[in-house]
Enzyme design. Structure first.
Site, PDB file in Angstrom:
ATOM      1  N   THR A 265       5.836  -6.563   3.612  1.00 25.92           N
ATOM      2  CA  THR A 265       4.592  -6.080   4.247  1.00 25.92           C
ATOM      3  C   THR A 265       3.427  -6.820   3.573  1.00 25.92           C
ATOM      4  OG1 THR A 265       4.139  -4.372   2.605  1.00 25.92           O
ATOM      5  CG2 THR A 265       5.606  -3.741   4.433  1.00 25.92           C
TER       6      THR A 265
ATOM      7  N   SER B 241      -0.578  -1.149   9.329  1.00 24.50           N
ATOM      8  CA  SER B 241       0.098  -2.291   8.699  1.00 24.50           C
ATOM      9  C   SER B 241       1.468  -1.869   8.175  1.00 24.50           C
ATOM     10  CB  SER B 241      -0.787  -2.764   7.530  1.00 24.50           C
ATOM     11  OG  SER B 241      -0.174  -3.775   6.777  1.00 24.50           O
TER      12      SER B 241
ATOM     13  N   TYR C 291       0.396   2.526 -10.681  1.00 26.95           N
ATOM     14  CA  TYR C 291       1.078   2.728  -9.395  1.00 26.95           C
ATOM     15  C   TYR C 291       2.365   3.530  -9.605  1.00 26.95           C
ATOM     16  CZ  TYR C 291       3.528   1.311  -5.076  1.00 26.95           C
ATOM     17  OH  TYR C 291       4.208   1.293  -3.883  1.00 26.95           O
TER      18      TYR C 291
HETATM   19  P1  NDP Z   1       0.286  -2.449   3.449  1.00 24.00           P
HETATM   20  O1  NDP Z   1      -0.705  -2.937   2.464  1.00 24.00           O
HETATM   21  O2  NDP Z   1       0.853  -3.388   4.442  1.00 24.00           O
HETATM   22  O3  NDP Z   1      -0.280  -1.166   4.221  1.00 24.00           O
HETATM   23  C1  NDP Z   1      -1.049  -0.194   3.566  1.00 24.00           C
HETATM   24  C2  NDP Z   1      -1.589   0.765   4.591  1.00 24.00           C
HETATM   25  O4  NDP Z   1      -2.340   1.799   3.927  1.00 24.00           O
HETATM   26  C3  NDP Z   1      -2.523   0.110   5.594  1.00 24.00           C
HETATM   27  O5  NDP Z   1      -2.265   0.631   6.880  1.00 24.00           O
HETATM   28  C4  NDP Z   1      -3.899   0.544   5.123  1.00 24.00           C
HETATM   29  O6  NDP Z   1      -4.765   0.629   6.251  1.00 24.00           O
HETATM   30  C5  NDP Z   1      -3.600   1.923   4.558  1.00 24.00           C
HETATM   31  N1  NDP Z   1      -4.600   2.365   3.586  1.00 24.00           N
HETATM   32  C6  NDP Z   1      -4.846   1.854   2.361  1.00 24.00           C
HETATM   33  N2  NDP Z   1      -5.862   2.505   1.797  1.00 24.00           N
HETATM   34  C7  NDP Z   1      -6.282   3.443   2.690  1.00 24.00           C
HETATM   35  C8  NDP Z   1      -7.298   4.404   2.694  1.00 24.00           C
HETATM   36  N3  NDP Z   1      -8.145   4.564   1.652  1.00 24.00           N
HETATM   37  N4  NDP Z   1      -7.443   5.205   3.778  1.00 24.00           N
HETATM   38  C9  NDP Z   1      -6.619   5.069   4.838  1.00 24.00           C
HETATM   39  N5  NDP Z   1      -5.617   4.183   4.889  1.00 24.00           N
HETATM   40  C10 NDP Z   1      -5.463   3.368   3.833  1.00 24.00           C
HETATM   41  O7  NDP Z   1       1.478  -1.859   2.545  1.00 24.00           O
HETATM   42  P2  NDP Z   1       2.856  -1.119   2.903  1.00 24.00           P
HETATM   43  O8  NDP Z   1       2.991  -0.904   4.335  1.00 24.00           O
HETATM   44  O9  NDP Z   1       3.910  -1.837   2.180  1.00 24.00           O
HETATM   45  O10 NDP Z   1       2.632   0.267   2.142  1.00 24.00           O
HETATM   46  C11 NDP Z   1       2.824   1.529   2.757  1.00 24.00           C
HETATM   47  C12 NDP Z   1       3.281   2.511   1.694  1.00 24.00           C
HETATM   48  O11 NDP Z   1       4.569   2.122   1.212  1.00 24.00           O
HETATM   49  C13 NDP Z   1       2.372   2.566   0.464  1.00 24.00           C
HETATM   50  O12 NDP Z   1       2.251   3.919   0.045  1.00 24.00           O
HETATM   51  C14 NDP Z   1       3.143   1.763  -0.566  1.00 24.00           C
HETATM   52  O13 NDP Z   1       2.838   2.127  -1.865  1.00 24.00           O
HETATM   53  C15 NDP Z   1       4.572   2.126  -0.190  1.00 24.00           C
HETATM   54  N6  NDP Z   1       5.582   1.213  -0.703  1.00 24.00           N
HETATM   55  C16 NDP Z   1       5.689  -0.063  -0.206  1.00 24.00           C
HETATM   56  C17 NDP Z   1       6.662  -0.914  -0.699  1.00 24.00           C
HETATM   57  C18 NDP Z   1       6.861  -2.302  -0.187  1.00 24.00           C
HETATM   58  O14 NDP Z   1       7.663  -3.046  -0.772  1.00 24.00           O
HETATM   59  N7  NDP Z   1       6.206  -2.720   0.866  1.00 24.00           N
HETATM   60  C19 NDP Z   1       7.580  -0.495  -1.785  1.00 24.00           C
HETATM   61  C20 NDP Z   1       7.369   0.872  -2.209  1.00 24.00           C
HETATM   62  C21 NDP Z   1       6.418   1.679  -1.685  1.00 24.00           C
HETATM   63  P3  NDP Z   1      -6.337   0.199   6.322  1.00 24.00           P
HETATM   64  O15 NDP Z   1      -6.513  -0.980   5.429  1.00 24.00           O
HETATM   65  O16 NDP Z   1      -6.545  -0.083   7.780  1.00 24.00           O
HETATM   66  O17 NDP Z   1      -7.071   1.414   5.863  1.00 24.00           O
END
Ligand code: NDP
Length: 268
Positions: free
Chosen positions: A192, A19, A157
């Site tokens: 996202t 994602s 967070y």
């Molecule tokens: P999403 O919620 O779209 O994606 C999160 C991803 O993390 C998914 O692919 C999910 O996959 C995976 N994930 C969550 N928990 C687990 C787990 N226990 N094991 C394996 N995979 C896991 O969010 P983002 O793409 O936005 O987030 C990605 C990163 O960017 C994060 O670290 C977030 O904190 C960081 N970030 C995002 C920002 C934003 O504005 N979007 C801003 C600042 C930081 P699945 O559910 O298939 O396991």
């Protein structure tokens, strides 16, 4: 030097690749002819993402829950068996928060720390021997601008993202002599599913979009900027809108002014 020259055939392992930022990074690395390893919990979604990448047969889906040590060890063994080396590890899997401190249970505090801090620590420690023996590679952490500032509704967070930043700084100092490099990326708001998945105080997903995320950067644009920064060897990479960049600048110049700005900013 272009990113293409740097990344062709490189083995790039991305967590949270099902994602958002992880998926966009997977597409961007694959477009530069890297071999991508896609990890997250939802194997079917990872497979769908793999099919959208350039040359899908070059890429590998390895499902794992990053909070599960056995899963991570098994994934590492699979990657070594299939690819034999790792050039980039992108610690991206993460979970945000939308709850006031007074409403956040201790169980939720620990759950967020587990995903955003301890999982990245364990994952990195598990694969580190490969980087040390190769004497090459780059380990990347996706932190957050929140981890540089500390904002309302994201206390745990922000703390977890700050913690992984400083852990990464120590790692960088320790592994430099082995030729291993470390970068930390601080995204601002990027569009996202992060706010849908963000935990409320009781540890349940918020389940709806926030306007700041809805109006955030495009994930593909974010990924392009990150790839360019990594290709240039940048170690501290802030990618966001003007407001977030201003916050980061002010945090360095005047903590007092920053605290005032954050009090007045609507972050939810
Ligand atoms: P999403 O919620 O779209 O994606 C999160 C991803 O993390 C998914 O692919 C999910 O996959 C995976 N994930 C969550 N928990 C687990 C787990 N226990 N094991 C394996 N995979 C896991 O969010 P983002 O793409 O936005 O987030 C990605 C990163 O960017 C994060 O670290 C977030 O904190 C960081 N970030 C995002 C920002 C934003 O504005 N979007 C801003 C600042 C930081 P699945 O559910 O298939 O396991």
């Amino acid at each position: 030097m272009t990113t293409q020259q740097n990344l062709a055939d490189q083995v790039v392992w991305i967590t949270g690749a099902s994602s958002g930022l992880g998926e966009a990074l997977a597409k961007a690395f694959a477009a530069q002819d890297a071999q991508v390893i896609l990890t997250a919990r939802r194997v079917e979604v990872l497979e769908q993402v793999r099919q959208t990448l350039k040359s899908p047969e070059r890429h590998l889906v390895v499902a794992a829950d990053v909070t599960n040590e056995a899963d991570v060890r098994h994934a590492y063994a699979t990657v070594l068996e299939q690819k034999g080396r790792i050039d980039y590890l992108i610690n991206n899997a993460g979970l945000s928060q939308r709850a006031l401190i007074q409403d956040t249970t201790m169980q939720t505090e620990r759950a967020i720390m587990e995903v955003d801090y301890f999982s990245q620590v364990f994952f990195t420690k598990t694969v580190l021997p490969t980087f040390l023996s190769q004497k090459s590679g780059r380990i990347v952490f996706i932190s957050s601008v929140a981890g540089l500032l500390g904002t309302q509704y994201r206390a745990t967070y922000s703390a977890a993202k700050a913690a992984i930043h400083l852990w990464a700084n120590s790692l960088r100092a320790e592994v430099a002599e082995y030729g291993v490099q470390v970068s930390v990326v601080f995204p601002g708001f990027v569009k996202t599913n992060v706010s849908f998945n963000a935990l409320n105080g009781e540890g349940k997903p918020q389940g709806h979009q926030d306007s700041a995320i809805e109006n955030g950067l495009d994930a593909d644009e974010f990924a392009q900027t990150v790839l360019q920064a990594l290709a240039e060897g940048q170690e501290y990479v802030v990618v966001g809108g003007l407001k977030e960049k201003l916050g980061v600048l002010v945090s360095r110049l005047s903590p007092k002014l920053l605290y005032k700005m954050i009090r007045k900013t609507k972050v939810k």
